[in-house]
Design a protein around this motif. Structure first.
Motif, short mmCIF file in Angstrom:
data_model
loop_
_atom_site.label_atom_id
_atom_site.label_comp_id
_atom_site.label_asym_id
_atom_site.label_seq_id
_atom_site.Cartn_x
_atom_site.Cartn_y
_atom_site.Cartn_z
N ARG A 81 -91.27 49.86 -18.65
CA ARG A 81 -91.01 49.86 -17.21
C ARG A 81 -89.70 49.12 -16.91
O ARG A 81 -88.96 49.48 -15.99
CB ARG A 81 -92.18 49.20 -16.47
CG ARG A 81 -92.03 49.25 -14.96
CD ARG A 81 -93.34 48.98 -14.24
NE ARG A 81 -93.90 47.68 -14.58
CZ ARG A 81 -95.03 47.52 -15.25
NH1 ARG A 81 -95.70 48.56 -15.69
NH2 ARG A 81 -95.49 46.32 -15.51
N ILE A 82 -89.40 48.10 -17.69
CA ILE A 82 -88.16 47.34 -17.50
C ILE A 82 -86.97 48.05 -18.13
O ILE A 82 -85.88 48.10 -17.57
CB ILE A 82 -88.32 45.93 -18.09
CG1 ILE A 82 -89.44 45.16 -17.38
CG2 ILE A 82 -87.01 45.14 -17.98
CD1 ILE A 82 -89.79 43.85 -18.04
N LEU A 83 -87.18 48.63 -19.32
CA LEU A 83 -86.07 49.16 -20.11
C LEU A 83 -85.78 50.64 -19.91
O LEU A 83 -84.73 51.11 -20.36
CB LEU A 83 -86.35 48.92 -21.60
CG LEU A 83 -86.03 47.53 -22.15
CD1 LEU A 83 -86.44 47.44 -23.61
CD2 LEU A 83 -84.55 47.22 -22.01
N ALA A 84 -86.68 51.39 -19.29
CA ALA A 84 -86.54 52.84 -19.25
C ALA A 84 -85.20 53.29 -18.67
O ALA A 84 -84.50 54.12 -19.26
CB ALA A 84 -87.70 53.46 -18.46
N GLY A 85 -84.83 52.76 -17.51
CA GLY A 85 -83.59 53.18 -16.87
C GLY A 85 -82.35 52.84 -17.69
O GLY A 85 -81.58 53.73 -18.06
N PRO A 86 -82.12 51.55 -17.99
CA PRO A 86 -80.93 51.20 -18.76
C PRO A 86 -80.89 51.86 -20.13
O PRO A 86 -79.82 52.29 -20.59
CB PRO A 86 -81.04 49.67 -18.89
CG PRO A 86 -81.85 49.25 -17.72
CD PRO A 86 -82.84 50.35 -17.51
N LEU A 87 -82.02 51.97 -20.80
CA LEU A 87 -82.03 52.56 -22.13
C LEU A 87 -81.74 54.05 -22.07
O LEU A 87 -80.98 54.58 -22.91
CB LEU A 87 -83.38 52.31 -22.80
CG LEU A 87 -83.48 52.67 -24.28
CD1 LEU A 87 -82.44 51.94 -25.09
CD2 LEU A 87 -84.87 52.37 -24.80
N ALA A 88 -82.31 54.76 -21.10
CA ALA A 88 -82.04 56.18 -20.96
C ALA A 88 -80.56 56.42 -20.69
O ALA A 88 -79.95 57.38 -21.20
CB ALA A 88 -82.89 56.78 -19.84
N GLY A 89 -79.95 55.57 -19.87
CA GLY A 89 -78.53 55.71 -19.61
C GLY A 89 -77.69 55.43 -20.84
O GLY A 89 -76.74 56.17 -21.14
N ALA A 90 -78.03 54.37 -21.57
CA ALA A 90 -77.27 54.02 -22.78
C ALA A 90 -77.39 55.10 -23.84
O ALA A 90 -76.45 55.32 -24.61
CB ALA A 90 -77.75 52.68 -23.32
N LEU A 91 -78.53 55.79 -23.90
CA LEU A 91 -78.73 56.85 -24.88
C LEU A 91 -78.26 58.22 -24.37
O LEU A 91 -78.43 59.22 -25.06
CB LEU A 91 -80.23 56.92 -25.25
CG LEU A 91 -80.80 55.69 -25.94
CD1 LEU A 91 -82.29 55.87 -26.20
CD2 LEU A 91 -80.07 55.39 -27.24
N HIS A 92 -77.69 58.24 -23.15
CA HIS A 92 -77.13 59.47 -22.57
C HIS A 92 -78.18 60.58 -22.44
O HIS A 92 -77.91 61.74 -22.71
CB HIS A 92 -75.94 59.96 -23.39
CG HIS A 92 -74.76 59.03 -23.34
ND1 HIS A 92 -73.81 59.08 -22.33
CD2 HIS A 92 -74.39 58.01 -24.15
CE1 HIS A 92 -72.91 58.14 -22.54
NE2 HIS A 92 -73.24 57.48 -23.63
N VAL A 93 -79.38 60.19 -22.00
CA VAL A 93 -80.38 61.19 -21.65
C VAL A 93 -79.87 61.95 -20.41
O VAL A 93 -79.38 61.33 -19.47
CB VAL A 93 -81.74 60.52 -21.34
CG1 VAL A 93 -82.75 61.54 -20.84
CG2 VAL A 93 -82.25 59.79 -22.56
N PRO A 94 -79.93 63.29 -20.39
CA PRO A 94 -79.47 64.04 -19.21
C PRO A 94 -80.14 63.53 -17.93
O PRO A 94 -81.36 63.39 -17.87
CB PRO A 94 -79.87 65.48 -19.52
CG PRO A 94 -79.90 65.54 -21.02
CD PRO A 94 -80.40 64.20 -21.47
N TYR A 95 -79.31 63.27 -16.89
CA TYR A 95 -79.85 62.62 -15.71
C TYR A 95 -80.90 63.45 -15.00
O TYR A 95 -81.86 62.91 -14.47
CB TYR A 95 -78.72 62.26 -14.73
CG TYR A 95 -79.24 61.58 -13.49
CD1 TYR A 95 -79.76 60.27 -13.57
CD2 TYR A 95 -79.28 62.22 -12.26
CE1 TYR A 95 -80.27 59.64 -12.46
CE2 TYR A 95 -79.78 61.60 -11.15
CZ TYR A 95 -80.28 60.30 -11.24
OH TYR A 95 -80.79 59.67 -10.13
#
Length: 221
Positions: free
Chosen positions: A124-138
């Motif tokens: 819940r804490i890491l999902a947003g920053p981690l998805a961005g850092a891993l370049h998951v399609p927005y």
């Protein structure tokens, strides 16, 4: 949590809604805050009529979706160096071991880690920053993020609201027991998902070791 609830009682309803959205939003950006405690306490207040459950749920969902999206943008811009800095700042919550488990969840489950991560404190804490850092399609991230935020916020709020109202009706003379019952019901609502997540995490090292071990035919001693 009981101290949090007593403090929330002293606030006007609009301040409670803003606090719910703010705390959950900042938590979703990657900063460890007690978002779930604030949501549970506010949902229990709704069961007593102090605030409205639909506005508590809406505030929680809005904070979760916007906070995760901001966290995604920050993570995409800052990349892994940002995650490393967060790990040094919050080693207990975002240290190398926690980050490695979150990355494994993303690698194995993709955007489903975003959806189910809303029910697990670490993700819940890491999902947003981690998805961005891993370049998951927005677009894929936003869909999973919005679905998870809505299910988590409205499901938790209305479960606690319903149980709290039932407890208040049947246990009028033992109000503390109704409160404890509602709290236990709220904790049970996420127990299964967390247990599954921990099982997946425990199974990953064994699966990786099995994949890495060469198969030898006829080498029996």
């Amino acid at each position: 949590m009981f101290d949090v609830q007593h403090w929330l009682v002293s606030l006007p309803p609009i301040a409670v809604y803003l606090l719910v959205a703010g705390v959950i939003g900042v938590e979703s950006m990657g900063v460890p805050l007690p978002g779930e405690i604030v949501l549970v306490s506010s949902a229990l207040l709704a069961a007593t009529g102090v605030v409205e459950p639909e506005w508590v749920a809406t505030a929680a969902a809005t904070g979760a979706i916007i906070g995760d999206s901001v966290g995604y943008a920050v993570g995409r811009r800052g990349g892994r160096p940002l995650l490393a800095r967060l790990g040094r700042r919050f080693p207990r919550h975002l240290g190398p071991a926690q980050l490695a488990r979150a990355e494994q969840s993303f690698a194995r489950y993709g955007v489903w880690a975003v959806f189910f991560g809303r029910f697990v404190a670490l993700l819940r804490i890491l999902a947003g920053p981690l998805a961005g850092a891993l370049h998951v399609p927005y677009r894929r991230f936003l869909l999973a993020n919005a679905a998870g935020g809505l299910v988590w916020a409205f499901g938790t709020t209305y479960l606690l609201f319903t149980v709290g109202r039932a407890a208040e009706h049947w246990l009028k003379d033992i109000s503390w027991a109704g409160l404890v019952l509602a709290v236990l019901a709220g904790l049970a609502s996420t127990w299964w998902l967390r247990r599954r997540a921990h099982r997946f995490e425990a199974a990953e090292p064994a699966a990786d070791a099995a994949d890495a071990e060469p198969v030898r035919v006829g080498d029996e001693r």
